[in-house]
Scaffold this active site. Structure first.
Site, mmCIF file in Angstrom:
data_model
loop_
_atom_site.group_PDB
_atom_site.id
_atom_site.type_symbol
_atom_site.label_atom_id
_atom_site.label_comp_id
_atom_site.label_asym_id
_atom_site.label_seq_id
_atom_site.Cartn_x
_atom_site.Cartn_y
_atom_site.Cartn_z
ATOM 1 N N GLU A 205 4.086 -96.135 16.584
ATOM 2 C CA GLU A 205 3.440 -95.220 15.607
ATOM 3 C C GLU A 205 4.407 -94.306 14.798
ATOM 4 O O GLU A 205 4.984 -93.543 15.221
ATOM 5 C CB GLU A 205 2.457 -94.421 16.486
ATOM 6 C CG GLU A 205 1.468 -93.704 15.702
ATOM 7 C CD GLU A 205 0.546 -93.017 16.659
ATOM 8 O OE1 GLU A 205 0.011 -93.513 17.805
ATOM 9 O OE2 GLU A 205 -0.230 -91.817 16.237
ATOM 10 N N LYS B 104 -4.564 -87.333 23.466
ATOM 11 C CA LYS B 104 -3.671 -88.623 23.026
ATOM 12 C C LYS B 104 -2.511 -88.395 22.364
ATOM 13 O O LYS B 104 -1.547 -88.972 22.354
ATOM 14 C CB LYS B 104 -4.670 -89.344 22.254
ATOM 15 C CG LYS B 104 -4.296 -91.007 21.840
ATOM 16 C CD LYS B 104 -3.593 -91.176 20.864
ATOM 17 C CE LYS B 104 -3.147 -92.507 20.607
ATOM 18 N NZ LYS B 104 -2.341 -92.753 19.211
ATOM 19 N N ASP C 138 6.775 -95.436 34.811
ATOM 20 C CA ASP C 138 5.491 -96.087 34.831
ATOM 21 C C ASP C 138 4.395 -95.246 33.972
ATOM 22 O O ASP C 138 3.790 -94.174 34.399
ATOM 23 C CB ASP C 138 5.129 -96.086 36.202
ATOM 24 C CG ASP C 138 3.785 -96.653 36.355
ATOM 25 O OD1 ASP C 138 2.791 -96.790 35.610
ATOM 26 O OD2 ASP C 138 3.123 -97.093 37.493
ATOM 27 N N HIS D 249 2.607 -89.998 7.093
ATOM 28 C CA HIS D 249 2.766 -91.691 7.163
ATOM 29 C C HIS D 249 3.330 -92.273 5.700
ATOM 30 O O HIS D 249 3.648 -93.261 5.753
ATOM 31 C CB HIS D 249 1.313 -92.140 7.336
ATOM 32 C CG HIS D 249 0.943 -91.805 8.678
ATOM 33 N ND1 HIS D 249 -0.247 -92.736 9.240
ATOM 34 C CD2 HIS D 249 1.413 -91.159 9.805
ATOM 35 C CE1 HIS D 249 -0.500 -92.068 10.586
ATOM 36 N NE2 HIS D 249 0.465 -91.400 10.459
HETATM 37 C C1 MEV Z 1 -2.518 -89.774 16.653
HETATM 38 O O1 MEV Z 1 -1.936 -90.826 17.179
HETATM 39 C C2 MEV Z 1 -2.755 -88.342 17.313
HETATM 40 C C3 MEV Z 1 -3.367 -87.406 16.644
HETATM 41 O O2 MEV Z 1 -4.837 -87.573 16.486
HETATM 42 C C4 MEV Z 1 -3.291 -86.263 17.744
HETATM 43 C C5 MEV Z 1 -4.345 -85.137 17.336
HETATM 44 O O3 MEV Z 1 -5.454 -85.555 16.807
HETATM 45 O O4 MEV Z 1 -4.208 -84.015 17.886
HETATM 46 C C6 MEV Z 1 -2.998 -86.777 15.371
#
Ligand code: MEV
Length: 442
Positions: free
Chosen positions: A91, A305, A321, A423
């Site tokens: 990513e 995430k 793991d 990005h």
């Molecule tokens: C993207 O992989 C992760 C984010 O969406 C985390 C967030 O929104 O806090 C940027």
């Protein structure tokens, strides 16, 4: 497009790894593609031979190792030690964001971390008829010392290293919910309509939880062996009781006994220097982001995430793991019954020095091992050396701190320029390669 089916040679999984690769090249793919897939370019034959033998002893049908994009954040201060963090990720924004934040954290003195004595748990579930359940439960509870001995005897090396069973708890689950398909598609309804559920047997579950100190190891294998030894012993002792049936013995990926806390206090002037925003403005934006994540489970999942983006990327080169890490993180995030963010950020004024800070903290369960697992594989051992990680607490502290930093990177971007801006530079580089007409080897 149709692809050739590989005629799997007899006993493919028993072939030496070199022959396994040769047969793939003879029948399925080119040597170039296979070499590129495995990233085999620059070690000498002896080193590859050792790697091959190590991984062949770990997984079936092994053909090599998998190269992923690997980047580094070269300086990251955790508990007063400067670490390099090697990160494997696909990513684009992960390392860029963490790199930016590592400077902010370092300028604030880095993170401080703590964790309890790490333990790993296993569950042994037994089915029993309701009329015998209390008797079984009481009998099991009255003989805990015997069970501790049996479990420890299944892993004398762990006991010799100072680990072993710390505690065994028992509980009775009287109304176990049987499985039902929760699918709501028409096709599923139509199929299920043709079936009547078979009534489950009337039984209850007696569940033992074994809490084991596994020292520097993550300990899943160790506790599985101990739990199975107990399952067998209990079958010998109680197997003739009416309705007794072993259900299973398995590690629990609830890793509450590996809860790691990491925190950072970013001084007002550091916030202003790096964000180019006024402290009040920036901390209010972060406060809004936190109120959103605290109130909205849908946002909390994404917030978490982002934390796992960093932790999984850093844990991958260290051979951890990562699925267990994610499973435990979900558990920690949902422990109140609602999905909550694993970090908190707030503006605060220090009681003694009167100065203002943006304070961030993470509390996350991280099941990892400093020894065992893949540590004997040269790539993995090299990652520990590269990252300057010399203990289980350093490993846990670094990963939790990476999660906190990654989260700050995401929030910083989200409450200012948005996530897409970061990005663009990488996207342009990718486009330039494509525009050159370069293609992968085949
Ligand atoms: C993207 O992989 C992760 C984010 O969406 C985390 C967030 O929104 O806090 C940027």
């Amino acid at each position: 497009m149709s692809f050739k089916r590989f005629e799997i040679p007899p006993r493919f999984h028993d072939l030496p790894m070199g022959m396994r690769r040769a047969s793939l090249c003879a029948d399925l793919t080119s040597e170039n593609v296979l070499k590129t897939l495995l990233g085999r370019h620059d070690l000498d034959d002896k080193a590859y031979d050792f790697i091959d033998r190590s991984i062949d002893a770990m997984i079936e049908n092994a053909i090599g190792t998998h190269p992923m994009p690997l980047g580094v954040v070269p300086n990251f201060c955790v508990d007063g030690t400067m670490h390099a963090v090697a990160m494997a990720t696909e990513e684009p924004s992960v390392i860029a964001g963490f790199n930016r934040v590592s400077r902010v954290f370092n300028a604030s003195g880095g993170t401080l971390t703590s964790m309890p004595m790490p333990m790993t748990a296993a569950q042994i579930a037994i089915a029993i008829s309701p009329q015998n359940a209390s008797h079984l439960l009481e009998n099991l509870q009255s003989r805990v010392d015997d069970w501790r001995t049996i479990a420890n005897d299944a892993n004398p090396a762990l006991v010799a290293a100072g680990g072993g069973v710390v505690q065994i708890d028992f509980e009775m689950i009287a109304t176990a919910e049987s499985a039902r398909c929760h699918c709501t598609t028409d096709a599923c309804f139509a199929t299920l309509a043709e079936f009547d559920s078979i009534e489950p047997i009337n039984e209850v579950l007696v569940v033992a939880t074994l809490h084991v100190s596994t020292r520097d190891a993550m300990g899943a294998n160790a506790v599985n062996a101990m739990a199975e030894a107990l399952q067998n012993a209990w079958f010998e002792h109680y197997g003739k009781m009416d309705g007794y049936a072993p259900c299973m013995a398995i590690v629990s990926n609830r890793a509450a006994e590996r809860n790691v806390h990491a925190q950072v206090s970013i001084p007002e002037q550091v916030i202003e220097q790096y964000t180019k925003l006024d402290f009040d403005d920036f901390s209010q934006r972060i406060d809004r982001a936190m109120r959103f994540a605290n109130a909205s489970p849908a946002r909390a999942v994404t917030h978490n995430k982002g934390i796992l983006n960093g932790i999984v990327a850093a844990a991958t080169p260290l051979g951890q793991d990562t699925r267990a890490i994610c499973a435990s993180a979900i558990d920690a995030a949902t422990r109140t019954g609602i999905h909550k963010p694993l970090t908190q950020w707030f503006g605060a004024q220090h009681r003694e020095n009167g100065k203002r800070y943006l304070v961030g903290s993470i509390d996350i369960d991280i099941p990892v091992g400093f020894v065992g697992g893949m540590r004997h594989i040269p790539h993995i051992d090299a990652a520990f050396k590269f990252d300057h990680i010399s203990s289980l607490s350093a490993l846990s502290g670094v990963l939790a701190s990476v999660g906190l930093a990654q989260n700050f990177a995401a929030l910083w971007a989200l409450v200012t320029d948005g996530i897409q801006a970061g990005h663009i530079k990488l996207h342009d580089k990718k486009k330039a390669i494509e525009a050159n007409g370069e293609s992968p080897p085949h």
